[in-house]
Design a protein around this motif. Structure first.
Motif, PDB file in Angstrom:
ATOM      1  N   LEU A   1       0.859  -1.359   0.001  1.00 59.24           N
ATOM      2  CA  LEU A   1       0.252   0.037  -0.016  1.00 59.24           C
ATOM      3  C   LEU A   1       0.613   1.349   0.021  1.00 59.24           C
ATOM      4  O   LEU A   1       0.619   2.007  -0.536  1.00 59.24           O
ATOM      5  N   ALA A   2       1.987   1.444   0.793  1.00 56.39           N
ATOM      6  CA  ALA A   2       2.921   2.297   0.778  1.00 56.39           C
ATOM      7  C   ALA A   2       3.479   2.626  -0.622  1.00 56.39           C
ATOM      8  O   ALA A   2       3.632   3.834  -1.050  1.00 56.39           O
ATOM      9  N   ALA A   3       3.892   1.556  -1.133  1.00 54.85           N
ATOM     10  CA  ALA A   3       4.497   1.616  -2.725  1.00 54.85           C
ATOM     11  C   ALA A   3       3.445   1.975  -3.600  1.00 54.85           C
ATOM     12  O   ALA A   3       3.942   3.031  -4.470  1.00 54.85           O
ATOM     13  N   ALA A   4       2.302   1.692  -3.403  1.00 57.16           N
ATOM     14  CA  ALA A   4       1.091   1.993  -4.579  1.00 57.16           C
ATOM     15  C   ALA A   4       0.919   3.657  -4.124  1.00 57.16           C
ATOM     16  O   ALA A   4       0.704   4.409  -5.217  1.00 57.16           O
ATOM     17  N   TYR A   5       0.843   3.838  -3.011  1.00 47.68           N
ATOM     18  CA  TYR A   5       0.420   5.558  -2.693  1.00 47.68           C
ATOM     19  C   TYR A   5       1.849   6.435  -3.315  1.00 47.68           C
ATOM     20  O   TYR A   5       1.515   7.490  -3.978  1.00 47.68           O
ATOM     21  N   LEU A   6       3.069   5.901  -3.017  1.00 54.92           N
ATOM     22  CA  LEU A   6       4.347   6.778  -3.402  1.00 54.92           C
ATOM     23  C   LEU A   6       4.657   6.822  -4.672  1.00 54.92           C
ATOM     24  O   LEU A   6       4.913   7.874  -5.452  1.00 54.92           O
ATOM     25  N   ASP A   7       4.279   5.528  -5.287  1.00 56.97           N
ATOM     26  CA  ASP A   7       4.749   5.549  -6.651  1.00 56.97           C
ATOM     27  C   ASP A   7       3.566   5.492  -7.794  1.00 56.97           C
ATOM     28  O   ASP A   7       3.832   5.382  -8.972  1.00 56.97           O
ATOM     29  N   GLY A   8       2.424   5.355  -7.266  1.00 60.71           N
ATOM     30  CA  GLY A   8       1.200   5.398  -8.396  1.00 60.71           C
ATOM     31  C   GLY A   8       1.144   4.194  -9.082  1.00 60.71           C
ATOM     32  O   GLY A   8       0.293   3.736 -10.201  1.00 60.71           O
ATOM     33  N   GLN A   9       2.012   2.833  -8.539  1.00 59.72           N
ATOM     34  CA  GLN A   9       1.740   1.520  -9.392  1.00 59.72           C
ATOM     35  C   GLN A   9       2.551   0.534  -8.412  1.00 59.72           C
ATOM     36  O   GLN A   9       3.076   0.970  -7.336  1.00 59.72           O
TER      37      GLN A   9
END
Length: 563
Positions: free
Chosen positions: A333-341
């Motif tokens: 979830l952190a990766a998705a929010y920071l990187d958009g993917q």
């Protein structure tokens, strides 16, 4: 010996008797879609360190050239199964099947069934039919014989599916199929510790190892080796030792379970898919800066919480490497929010250890919900809340995602994913592989495996004297050198493997101990067709040239089969 047919013998008779007409059109298209998805995932994984290490092992051990390795080369059917299966599974980006108490990845059966089909010289149609058998067996056993609650991995059911599919692809008769299934089912029962606590490379390699064993079991059965007839119902058999009692009337089974499998939209553990999609929706709508986030709260179903949310299989907030990251809801979830993917690049070591993602994942809280749990596996229900530092709360509720069985991925959606994963190979070749898969029921299986061998092509790099200079380490002042052509042949981009003579020739050329014109150098190095358009290898060449103080303006051409 009792004349009454045992459960494995009934299963084998069904696996032997089904035919192409047993498959619905939806199932046929579903199978081809899973092959496309898995081959794309495998090609995208060929640079992964565990996959490269397995490739090196395979080249050292597998001298026989029977079955194609994805990316080039051939080896024995069992070694090819392990290597190709590792490439499909290691990224954790292939399909899933959700039973109430078990989740598996039936496309892991593609590697063993493909190896068996190529070894036996079957048609694409026979390959797809055998693959449907493997899917059906693994999925139905996941329905009625879950192993996770007893401390065993979902690869347990996979051993039976992989052996049934591989044996069918090898055209074995029913008694041989029964022996293959019983040998594999007896011999490959992995522990669930594979996916709990501190994770290792084995998380992505347990099923390829089981599949390799299933192919080996099929070969043993082909040559007359027998297995326990009562592998399911016997004393200390599957039901007695691992699963509870169950029955399946194989005579009445269809081949439609593939249509209930689901595709991953994100490169993340399957139970995270709807929550990632939901958080990305909040990100897109509200555009809140990461530093302004106080907390991300996820309420989800119990299976997601227990496996990847910090429940019974351990904390998910100490993240150091890929295997931990792709099984951690806080990290994903952190990766998705920071990187958009969430794609393979989100699992690069430098990305995992960066402060922004390590800080944000600590702000993710995951909790189970009984209502959401009761709706699983028909839904993947969850609620995501994002609270800002100034107290604002944004939320979204999800029941599925694009790729779930309620929103099945079309061929076009699968092609989008495939094109992203195969962007490092020649686009013409990638398109040819996809077209072959789409038409697989009308071609011989060798037409697919030949494309995945990434045919050798001779690349000709030409550098002219007007455009480059060189300085020789042993000969003093810089001098202008004459025209030189390099023939680069048969190098595997993903392994970097070249034979000893090729390495010596290349070193001799790049060492520049004498004026280059004297050599009229031809360096023979293994290069494959996918490198015609992208040029990671050429970048490496330029780097080596530059270390020798050579500046090159090169032209690149290619032709098939030059010597």
């Amino acid at each position: 010996m009792s004349s009454e047919k045992t459960m494995v013998e009934q299963l084998a008779e069904w696996a032997h008797s089904v035919d192409w007409n047993s498959l619905s059109d939806e199932a046929k298209e579903g199978l081809k879609g899973r092959v496309l998805d898995s081959v794309g995932t495998a090609i995208g994984a060929l640079n992964g360190e565990p996959v490269r290490n397995i490739r090196r092992m395979t080249e050292h051990l597998g001298d026989e050239s029977h079955v194609t390795l994805i990316g080039g080369g051939k080896t024995t059917p069992d070694y090819a199964t392990f290597y190709n299966g590792a490439a499909v599974r290691y990224p954790d980006f292939n399909d899933s099947y959700l039973a109430k108490e078990e989740t598996g990845h039936p496309s892991n059966n593609i590697a063993p069934v493909l190896a068996a089909a190529e070894y036996a010289g079957t048609s694409g149609k026979d390959f797809l039919l055998a693959l449907a058998v493997a899917y059906q067996v693994q999925c139905r056993l996941s329905d009625v014989a879950p192993a996770r609650k007893h401390g065993f991995d979902h690869t347990v059911q996979g051993a039976y599916g992989a052996a049934a599919g591989a044996a069918r692809a090898m055209k074995l008769h029913s008694s041989q199929i029964a022996n293959a299934i019983s040998i594999a089912g007896t011999g490959y029962n992995s522990l669930r510790v594979t996916r709990t606590g501190e994770l290792s490379n084995w998380k992505g390699l347990a099923y390829p190892n089981t599949a390799m064993g299933a192919v080996h079991a099929s070969m043993l059965a082909k040559y007359g080796i027998t297995g326990p007839r009562e592998v399911f119902e016997g004393n200390k058999g599957l039901m007695d030792s691992i699963a509870d009692d169950f029955t399946i009337n194989w005579e009445k089974e269809d081949l439609e379970r593939v249509t209930d499998t689901i595709i991953k939209r994100f490169n993340a553990e399957i139970h995270s898919q709807s929550s990632i999609e939901g958080l990305l929706e909040i990100r897109s709508l509200e555009n809140i800066k990461p530093e302004n986030i106080k907390e991300i709260r996820l309420t989800t179903f119990d299976v997601a919480y227990n496996i990847i949310g910090g429940g019974e299989e351990g904390s998910k907030k100490l993240i150091r490497y890929k295997e931990e990251a792709d099984h951690s809801l806080p990290y994903m979830l952190a990766a998705a929010y920071l990187d958009g993917q969430v794609m393979p690049e989100q699992y690069e070591p430098e990305r995992i250890m960066r402060d922004d993602i390590q800080d944000l994942l600590q702000k993710v809280d995951v909790q189970p919900n009984d209502e959401y749990s009761s709706r699983f596996p028909d839904e993947m229900a969850c609620r995501i809340e994002l609270e800002t530092q100034d107290g604002r709360i944004f939320n979204v509720e999800k029941r599925d995602y694009q790729g779930f069985k309620t929103q099945p991925a079309s061929w076009d959606v699968l092609m989008e994913k495939y094109n992203k994963l195969t962007r490092d190979i020649d686009s013409t070749l990638a398109a040819k592989i996809a077209d072959t898969i789409k038409n697989l029921e009308n071609v011989h299986i060798s037409e697919l495996t030949e494309t995945m061998d990434l045919k050798s092509t001779c690349l000709l790099i030409t550098a002219r004297s007007s455009s480059w200079r060189c300085s020789a380490a042993a000969s003093g002042a810089p001098r202008t050198c004459g025209d030189v052509s390099l023939r680069l042949m048969k190098m595997n981009k993903y392994t970097g493997a070249v034979d000893n003579r090729a390495q010596f020739s290349a070193r001799l050329f790049f060492g520049l101990r004498k004026p280059l014109a004297i050599y009229k150098a031809i360096a023979r190095i293994n290069v494959n067709k996918p490198l015609i358009q992208p040029s990671p290898f050429l970048k490496r060449l330029r780097f080596r040239y530059n270390r020798q103080q050579i500046i090159l303006n090169t032209s690149l051409s290619a032709k098939e089969g030059c010597t």
